[in-house]
Design a protein around this motif. Sequence first.
Motif, PDB file in Angstrom:
ATOM      1  N   UNK A  68       0.440  -1.180   0.049  1.00  0.00           N
ATOM      2  CA  UNK A  68       0.197  -0.181   0.051  1.00  0.00           C
ATOM      3  C   UNK A  68       0.937   0.849   0.022  1.00  0.00           C
ATOM      4  N   UNK A  69       2.009   1.025   1.135  1.00  0.00           N
ATOM      5  CA  UNK A  69       2.913   2.275   0.162  1.00  0.00           C
ATOM      6  C   UNK A  69       3.433   2.601  -0.624  1.00  0.00           C
ATOM      7  N   UNK A  70       4.089   1.605  -1.046  1.00  0.00           N
ATOM      8  CA  UNK A  70       4.154   1.598  -2.353  1.00  0.00           C
ATOM      9  C   UNK A  70       3.479   2.033  -3.592  1.00  0.00           C
ATOM     10  N   UNK A  71       2.289   1.625  -3.345  1.00  0.00           N
ATOM     11  CA  UNK A  71       1.235   2.304  -4.513  1.00  0.00           C
ATOM     12  C   UNK A  71       0.722   3.693  -4.194  1.00  0.00           C
ATOM     13  N   UNK A  72       0.954   4.002  -2.813  1.00  0.00           N
ATOM     14  CA  UNK A  72       0.644   5.901  -2.643  1.00  0.00           C
ATOM     15  C   UNK A  72       1.973   6.602  -3.153  1.00  0.00           C
ATOM     16  N   UNK A  73       2.740   6.176  -3.132  1.00  0.00           N
ATOM     17  CA  UNK A  73       3.873   6.539  -4.185  1.00  0.00           C
ATOM     18  C   UNK A  73       4.750   6.499  -5.218  1.00  0.00           C
TER      19      UNK A  73
END
Length: 237
Positions: free
Chosen positions: A194-199
């Motif tokens: 989720x963190x990677x997608x958000x970035x």
Amino acid sequence: MPPTPQQRRAARHHQPVPDASAPPARGRRAKPITVDAVVDAALDVVAQEGYGALTMRRVATALETGPASLYAHVVNKDDLDELLIGRLCAEVELAEPDPDAWREQITDVCTQLRDQYLRYPGISRAALATAPTNQDTLRIAEGMLALLLAGGIAPQTAAWGIDSLMLYVNAYALEVALVSRPGGEWVVSRDELLGRFANLPDTFPQTKRYATELTSGADHERFDFTVALMLDGLARR
């Protein structure tokens, strides 16, 4: 001329079952090597070390014998693979086809197969791209065909539907095994994903917006969803 591997496999289905109560002949091993013993040992290897560790030599070591001893009972590694899948398929229970419950019944067969494969990490590789000839494996195809036909699915659609369902079950079990194997640290957690997608840059608007949906699913929710989706498609044809 010695028999071909195909002839040896076919002959196995017609061999009489040995009398387990008969005492071993003098001078023979108390527990002689048999096809069942080879399969048992192979399944133990897969359960403990994964399918990637399975070789004829590894099975021979587990049986405290040499690889040459196995070839009197198993033609080769492909034959062993077929026997392993046959053993797992033999443990799957098939219900009497019910036109009012065919979806639940076919889902149950897929779930049983999935759970059998998950007991032995990676073993579903042995079922991929293999035409079933083992009678225990064919029993599953026969049962699934009967269930789909009972549900009113046209024969050609049912035939291809079985192939699609089996491929999905095999692939799903293999993916779970790959994710769970030792050294699979490359598999990231949902929070990290989720963190990677958000970035991600704004050129991925849908992925960023629906990151929660893309990464959702616990236990076997995705498996259940996909099997239901496939059955919906079969029913509509």
